[in-house]
Scaffold this active site. Structure first.
Site, PDB file in Angstrom:
ATOM      1  N   GLY A  17       0.823  -1.211   0.000  1.00  0.00           N
ATOM      2  CA  GLY A  17       0.000   0.000   0.000  1.00  0.00           C
ATOM      3  C   GLY A  17       0.848   1.249   0.000  1.00  0.00           C
ATOM      4  O   GLY A  17       0.514   2.254   0.635  1.00  0.00           O
ATOM      5  N   ALA A  18       1.974   1.199  -0.725  1.00  0.00           N
ATOM      6  CA  ALA A  18       2.907   2.327  -0.668  1.00  0.00           C
ATOM      7  C   ALA A  18       2.687   3.351  -1.763  1.00  0.00           C
ATOM      8  O   ALA A  18       3.567   4.151  -2.066  1.00  0.00           O
ATOM      9  CB  ALA A  18       4.344   1.792  -0.708  1.00  0.00           C
ATOM     10  N   VAL A  68      -2.808  -7.781  -1.643  1.00  0.00           N
ATOM     11  CA  VAL A  68      -2.348  -8.543  -0.473  1.00  0.00           C
ATOM     12  C   VAL A  68      -3.403  -9.552  -0.024  1.00  0.00           C
ATOM     13  O   VAL A  68      -3.099 -10.482   0.708  1.00  0.00           O
ATOM     14  CB  VAL A  68      -1.961  -7.612   0.704  1.00  0.00           C
ATOM     15  CG1 VAL A  68      -0.816  -6.713   0.307  1.00  0.00           C
ATOM     16  CG2 VAL A  68      -3.152  -6.831   1.215  1.00  0.00           C
ATOM     17  N   ASN A  94       1.254  -2.392   5.393  1.00  0.00           N
ATOM     18  CA  ASN A  94       0.566  -1.116   5.506  1.00  0.00           C
ATOM     19  C   ASN A  94      -0.741  -1.068   4.708  1.00  0.00           C
ATOM     20  O   ASN A  94      -1.617  -0.277   5.016  1.00  0.00           O
ATOM     21  CB  ASN A  94       1.519  -0.007   5.033  1.00  0.00           C
ATOM     22  CG  ASN A  94       0.801   1.291   4.791  1.00  0.00           C
ATOM     23  OD1 ASN A  94       0.521   2.062   5.698  1.00  0.00           O
ATOM     24  ND2 ASN A  94       0.439   1.535   3.536  1.00  0.00           N
ATOM     25  N   SER A 146      -4.047   0.618  14.541  1.00  0.00           N
ATOM     26  CA  SER A 146      -4.685   1.938  14.575  1.00  0.00           C
ATOM     27  C   SER A 146      -5.172   2.231  15.983  1.00  0.00           C
ATOM     28  O   SER A 146      -5.476   1.308  16.744  1.00  0.00           O
ATOM     29  CB  SER A 146      -5.886   1.965  13.622  1.00  0.00           C
ATOM     30  OG  SER A 146      -6.693   3.118  13.864  1.00  0.00           O
ATOM     31  N   TYR A 159     -13.095  -2.125  10.403  1.00  0.00           N
ATOM     32  CA  TYR A 159     -11.738  -1.580  10.405  1.00  0.00           C
ATOM     33  C   TYR A 159     -11.066  -1.796  11.768  1.00  0.00           C
ATOM     34  O   TYR A 159      -9.930  -2.268  11.853  1.00  0.00           O
ATOM     35  CB  TYR A 159     -11.797  -0.086  10.071  1.00  0.00           C
ATOM     36  CG  TYR A 159     -10.460   0.578   9.907  1.00  0.00           C
ATOM     37  CD1 TYR A 159      -9.930   1.381  10.912  1.00  0.00           C
ATOM     38  CD2 TYR A 159      -9.720   0.418   8.730  1.00  0.00           C
ATOM     39  CE1 TYR A 159      -8.699   1.996  10.757  1.00  0.00           C
ATOM     40  CE2 TYR A 159      -8.492   1.032   8.566  1.00  0.00           C
ATOM     41  CZ  TYR A 159      -7.990   1.819   9.580  1.00  0.00           C
ATOM     42  OH  TYR A 159      -6.764   2.428   9.438  1.00  0.00           O
ATOM     43  N   ALA A 161     -11.818  -3.956  14.076  1.00  0.00           N
ATOM     44  CA  ALA A 161     -11.577  -5.386  14.324  1.00  0.00           C
ATOM     45  C   ALA A 161     -10.319  -5.830  13.587  1.00  0.00           C
ATOM     46  O   ALA A 161      -9.495  -6.570  14.139  1.00  0.00           O
ATOM     47  CB  ALA A 161     -12.775  -6.218  13.872  1.00  0.00           C
ATOM     48  N   LYS A 163      -7.784  -4.038  12.722  1.00  0.00           N
ATOM     49  CA  LYS A 163      -6.592  -3.429  13.328  1.00  0.00           C
ATOM     50  C   LYS A 163      -6.281  -4.012  14.702  1.00  0.00           C
ATOM     51  O   LYS A 163      -5.126  -4.062  15.121  1.00  0.00           O
ATOM     52  CB  LYS A 163      -6.767  -1.901  13.408  1.00  0.00           C
ATOM     53  CG  LYS A 163      -6.816  -1.250  12.026  1.00  0.00           C
ATOM     54  CD  LYS A 163      -5.585  -1.575  11.192  1.00  0.00           C
ATOM     55  CE  LYS A 163      -5.550  -0.801   9.907  1.00  0.00           C
ATOM     56  NZ  LYS A 163      -4.326  -1.069   9.116  1.00  0.00           N
ATOM     57  N   ILE A 192      -4.101  10.782  11.225  1.00  0.00           N
ATOM     58  CA  ILE A 192      -2.965  11.175  10.380  1.00  0.00           C
ATOM     59  C   ILE A 192      -3.504  11.809   9.103  1.00  0.00           C
ATOM     60  O   ILE A 192      -4.503  11.340   8.565  1.00  0.00           O
ATOM     61  CB  ILE A 192      -2.102   9.932  10.021  1.00  0.00           C
ATOM     62  CG1 ILE A 192      -1.729   9.133  11.272  1.00  0.00           C
ATOM     63  CG2 ILE A 192      -0.863  10.327   9.220  1.00  0.00           C
ATOM     64  CD1 ILE A 192      -0.827   9.832  12.252  1.00  0.00           C
TER      65      ILE A 192
END
Lengths: 252, 82
Positions: A17-18, A68, A94, A146, A159, A161, A163, A192
């Site tokens: 995810g870059a 992924v 990521n 997160s 989300y 769960a 993380k 962020i």
């Protein structure tokens, strides 16, 4: 005492995810510290742009465009990557998505997709990368969790769960790979400034900001600093940990 | 050198196993007390030693020392150059 300005020189990193946001910042930071970076993203133009940014500064980077969430594909692609780069020392999990909805209305696909990318994706990549890391008795695996895994977030049960799952995965894998001098850690960012948080409605943003002692959102580069720190050869005694990066939003 | 001897050699080199216990019938986990991780690492070491790849499906077949010997012999023969 001279500080080694390229402590990751000779090392190879895969960052998923870059193509943007935190992933891109991490890829750029690892390159700055001397690593060769494999940039993974489903968004090919974005991923290739990260590669260009690195190459423009004289660095070495390759793009790999797999999801992924696809187990078999990940095993094959990571194997190919290891051959191409002649090794792999660092994996940064990521890649992550959101499919926000309150749970009583959440569709099964919204739940499954988020778990598939955010959590199973980390499993798929760690599964593949651990092979060469165990052979070489060295590795750094970092996964993005997160603050919502700790605080919860209405509308993000999927989300949060995924993380929180990253934390259990990180701890267990840390114990398994420790005999091989491979450290496995997680980073739990708060709010962020990225494309993902841009979507937050203004009123909600104001509410969150009131609860951040440092009074501002974090920058992707600040998350990258923490990731880079964990990757350093000198950070080899830190494993199974979660580094919180949230401006004081959660103290734990 | 016999593959059989090299496999047992690798086991003695890399796992904490007493020589007398390293008999072909010995079950890695049940008899030798090896952890799953150590067994997996042994397979990776044999991959490098014998220059082959052990696909995930084949890992299941390697439960005893004899299994490991048979598996490698099937792939590379009973002898390897010294």
């Amino acid at each position: 005492m001279l500080m080694n300005s390229k402590p990751l020189s000779g090392q190879r990193a895969l960052v998923t995810g870059a193509g943007q946001g935190i992933g891109r910042a991490i890829a750029l930071k690892l390159f700055e510290l001397g690593a060769k970076v494999a940039v993974n993203d489903l968004n090919e133009p974005a991923g290739k742009e990260t590669v260009s940014l690195i190459e423009a500064k004289g660095g070495c980077a390759v793009f790999c465009g797999f999801s992924v969430a696809e187990y078999q594909r990940v095993q094959e692609e990571v194997k190919k990557l290891e051959k191409e780069l002649a090794g792999l020392e660092i994996l940064v999990n990521n890649a992550g998505i959101t499919r926000d909805q309150i749970l009583p209305r959440m569709k099964p696909e919204q739940w499954q997709e988020v778990i598939a990318v955010n959590l199973t994706g980390a499993f798929n990549c760690a599964r593949a990368a651990s092979r060469v890391m165990v052979k070489r008795h060295y590795g750094r695996i970092i996964s993005l969790s997160s603050v919502v895994a700790y605080l919860g977030q209405a509308g993000q049960a999927n989300y949060a769960a995924s993380k929180a799952g990253i934390i259990g995965l990180t701890r267990s894998l840390a114990l398994e790979l420790a005999p091989y001098q491979i450290t496995v850690n997680a980073i739990a960012p708060g709010l962020i400034e990225t494309a993902m948080t841009e979507k937050i409605p203004e009123a909600m943003r104001k509410e969150i900001m009131k609860r951040i002692p440092l009074g501002r959102p974090g920058r992707p580069e600040e998350v990258a600093e923490a990731a880079a720190f964990l990757c350093l050869p000198g950070s080899g005694y830190i494993t199974g940990q979660v580094i919180h990066l949230n401006g004081g939003l959660y103290l734990g | 050198m016999l593959v059989k001897d090299r496999v047992i050699g690798l086991i003695l080199e890399h796992l904490e196993v007493e020589k007398e216990k390293a008999v072909p019938e010995a079950h890695f986990i049940d008899d030798l007390g090896i952890s799953s991780m150590d067994l997996w690492e042994l397979v990776l070491i044999m991959e490098d030693e014998f220059n082959l790849e052990v696909p995930d499906e084949d890992l299941e077949k390697i439960q005893t020392i004899q299994n490991a010997i048979n598996y490698i012999e099937q792939r590379v023969g009973k002898e390897i150059p010294d």
